[in-house]
Write a protein that holds these residues in place. Structure first.
Motif, mmCIF file in Angstrom:
data_model
loop_
_atom_site.group_PDB
_atom_site.id
_atom_site.type_symbol
_atom_site.label_atom_id
_atom_site.label_comp_id
_atom_site.label_asym_id
_atom_site.label_seq_id
_atom_site.Cartn_x
_atom_site.Cartn_y
_atom_site.Cartn_z
ATOM 1 N N ARG A 323 0.810 -1.220 0.000
ATOM 2 C CA ARG A 323 0.000 0.000 0.000
ATOM 3 C C ARG A 323 0.837 1.260 0.000
ATOM 4 O O ARG A 323 0.297 2.362 0.094
ATOM 5 C CB ARG A 323 -0.892 0.021 1.257
ATOM 6 N N SER A 338 1.564 6.732 1.727
ATOM 7 C CA SER A 338 0.427 6.098 1.075
ATOM 8 C C SER A 338 0.525 6.263 -0.429
ATOM 9 O O SER A 338 0.803 7.351 -0.932
ATOM 10 C CB SER A 338 -0.873 6.731 1.572
ATOM 11 N N GLU A 340 -1.997 6.192 -2.269
ATOM 12 C CA GLU A 340 -3.225 6.846 -2.694
ATOM 13 C C GLU A 340 -3.101 8.357 -2.740
ATOM 14 O O GLU A 340 -3.661 9.016 -3.603
ATOM 15 C CB GLU A 340 -4.377 6.451 -1.756
ATOM 16 N N ASP A 341 -2.345 8.936 -1.773
ATOM 17 C CA ASP A 341 -2.287 10.396 -1.710
ATOM 18 C C ASP A 341 -0.944 10.942 -1.232
ATOM 19 O O ASP A 341 -0.779 12.155 -1.137
ATOM 20 C CB ASP A 341 -3.394 10.934 -0.803
#
Length: 381
Positions: A323, A338, A340-341
């Motif tokens: 992740r 992360s 994701e961001d």
């Protein structure tokens, strides 16, 4: 800036103009940097466990860590080369190349190769030196060991193939890109299917590994400016390969992706950075020179996000694993962000010295090497 004039192995710079240029570059690299902001408290939202550690002598040369399954091969500046089982941290073998190194290390899991300050490529296996061969110029890119051959990319823009068992020189291809400066940083050299892919200036070049002849060329960036420094856009550092697509960074110029089957540039985006990129099926990740971490959409290069909480910090290329993005820093910190961001999930400090190379993944272990010669295996959740 880590620049160097193109030159053969033996001669040194002798002209006054050249010496002035190098001195000017050294002076600009010594300009004090603004101090980065203090890091926020560690959120520790991702569990990270140190599984093992090992020790090498100091690592103060350009290092690329080789991964083959669960085996990682590392090297130190004094010529030490070691293979480590990433599952347990057990040393499988250790040997000496017999001289200080300028580049290392490549390996296919059986044979490892490094390059010495004497401009020799040295092949090792099972803790013993197999052979040594003289090169035409200095080398800052780790050799590539693949297909029972050792490929070396030198600072004079030449690529040479050696027989992996005997060291017999099989072929050399010399290319000219018109630039008189090269980076003292690792470049790009990797196999993709039956093609040898190399960075030559700002271009990815696909070569026939049997004879070195070019199959295709794709520019990731175009030289810009009016002097040698401004026009320097060599491909540098780690790349991100997913299938037949290879994404790479052009020094202080751009990040781009190339289809290596068709030899076609898919996209290129401006990016001011000096280290390589990481990536996955969805995105390409990079660190800008100002410490900003950026994610580009892999299929078309459109920006996905950027994170500036590490702004003004000197960072390695990112490793995409699980992740997270794993990024080393010259302060000795390893950041787990992360995917994701880009937000911080955890951070660790292996031994307090600068991180010497981009982190790598071997099995379920993230391997980090420090300038003090520490080799650390971490297991993120």
């Amino acid at each position: 800036m880590n620049l160097k004039r193109l030159m053969p192995a033996a001669p040194v710079l002798r002209t006054g103009a050249a010496m002035v240029l190098i001195a000017a570059l050294a002076a600009c690299s010594g300009t004090p940097k603004p101090k980065p902001a203090e890091l926020q408290p560690n959120p520790s939202t991702l569990g990270v466990r140190q599984a093992w550690s090992a020790k090498l002598p100091a690592v103060n040369m350009p290092l690329q860590v080789a991964v083959n399954g669960d085996t990682v091969t590392v090297a130190a500046a004094d010529g030490t080369v070691a293979a480590i089982d990433a599952r347990s941290g057990t040393q499988l073998w250790r040997a000496s190349a017999g001289a200080e190194l300028t580049a290392g290390v490549g390996s296919d899991g059986q044979t490892a190769a490094v390059v010495t300050r004497d401009n020799e490529v040295v092949a090792l296996a099972g803790g013993k030196v197999l052979w040594k061969e003289r090169l035409s110029a200095e080398t800052f890119t780790a050799p590539l060991v693949a297909g029972r051959r050792v490929f070396v990319q030198a600072a004079d823009r030449s690529t040479t193939a050696f027989d992996g068992a005997s060291g017999r020189r099989l072929w050399t291809q010399q290319r000219t890109v018109g630039d008189s400066l090269v980076l003292r940083k690792p470049g790009v050299l990797l196999p993709v299917g039956d093609t040898l892919v190399a960075g030559v200036g700002a271009r990815l070049v696909g070569m026939n590994p049997g004879n070195g002849l070019s199959r295709w060329e794709a520019p990731v960036a175009a030289p810009r400016g009016t002097n040698d420094v401004e026009r320097l856009v060599d491909l540098t550092g780690t790349v991100s390969r997913v299938g037949d697509t290879v994404c790479a960074r052009a020094y202080y110029a751009a990040v781009g992706c190339v289809d290596t089957v068709r030899g076609m540039l898919l996209w290129t985006k401006p990016s001011v950075g000096s280290d390589g990129v990481g990536g996955d099926e969805r995105a390409v990740y990079g660190t800008e020179n100002n410490g900003t971490v950026v994610a580009w959409r892999r299929n078309d290069g459109q920006p996905m996000w950027s994170a500036d909480h590490l702004r003004l910090r000197t960072l390695t290329a990112p490793l995409a694993v699980g992740r997270t993005l794993v990024i080393g820093e010259d302060t000795g910190t390893v950041h787990f962000l992360s995917r994701e961001d880009g937000k911080t999930m955890n951070r660790v400090t292996p031994d307090g010295s600068a991180i010497a190379a981009a982190p790598v993944a071997a099995g379920n272990t993230v391997v980090v090497v420090t300038r003090n010669g520490g080799v650390f295996g971490y297991r993120p959740e």
